[in-house]
Design a protein around this motif. Structure first.
Motif: not given
Length: 226
Positions: A114-115, A196-200, A202-212, A217-221
């Motif tokens: 995040l910038l 807070l929303i915008e920071s999500i 790069p987090l998702l992108i990082g997870l995708n890169i790490k776990y290929k 997205g996500f669902r709040i349950t």
């Protein structure tokens, strides 16, 4: 109601446009160059020919802003301010959904970082740039991935976090977002929480890169937001 997507020929803007037009919303796809918008709309109509679509047209960003009732901006961070200045005069009193995410790629850094910008978030910078127009800025669609939006007809099945300072504008944004099947909008508060929303993203992108993976997205349950 016509929705104008500013910068709508990119993956995110076009994905939102496709989902909305399938859901019965009239959409204007905006682009820096009108011809590009017209070409993309022609291709999209052919791609979605088996659906009963609402109206979809292509225009230059300025014309899209002038002719739409609600605006959604989906441009890279480096194009944010120049684009806003180009359409500012057409944003008077309109609900303005900003999906801009400040990623370090704008300055040559990693896409998963995040910038940090002033004032606080990209959405707040949009509000500052549009000061005096009466535009009501809502941060929205920031955490919904391009791959999910474009993977038609598969459902998105995740939550879209939003925030803004105008209660009525957020109600309008929620109603629009939830026209897309299986997408739920959640209001997290004032526009000051947009970072807070915008920071999500790069987090998702990082997870995708790490776990290929292609986690989009996500669902709040376990929480009822009604």
């Amino acid at each position: 109601m016509k929705v104008g997507i500013i910068g709508g020929t990119g993956p995110q803007g076009l994905g939102i446009g496709k989902r909305l037009v399938i859901a019965g919303v009239d959409v204007i796809i905006g682009s820096r160059k009108e011809k590009k918008a017209l070409d993309v709309v022609k291709e999209t109509k052919e791609e979605l020919k088996d659906y009963n679509l609402a109206e979809m047209v292509g225009m230059a960003n300025e014309d899209a802003a002038a002719n739409a009732d609600i605006l959604i901006m989906t441009v890279p961070l480096q194009a944010q301010v120049p684009t806003l200045k180009g359409i500012k005069e057409f944003c008077k009193d309109k609900v303005f959904l900003d999906a801009t995410v400040p990623l370090e790629t704008a300055i040559g850094g990693p896409v998963s970082n995040l910038l940090h910008i002033n004032p606080g978030s990209a959405a707040e910078r949009t509000a500052k740039t549009l000061e005096g127009t009466g535009a009501k800025v809502v941060a929205a669609f920031n955490n919904i991935s391009n791959s999910h939006l474009g993977n038609i007809p598969e459902p998105i099945d995740c939550d879209c976090l939003i925030c803004g300072d105008d209660a009525e504008a957020k109600e309008i944004a929620i109603a629009l977002i939830e026209k897309i099947p299986d997408l739920r909008a959640i209001d997290i508060g004032n526009l000051s929480k947009a970072h807070l929303i915008e920071s999500i993203t790069p987090l998702l992108i990082g997870l995708n890169i790490k776990y290929k993976s292609h986690y989009g997205g996500f669902r709040i349950t376990g929480v009822d937001f009604e």
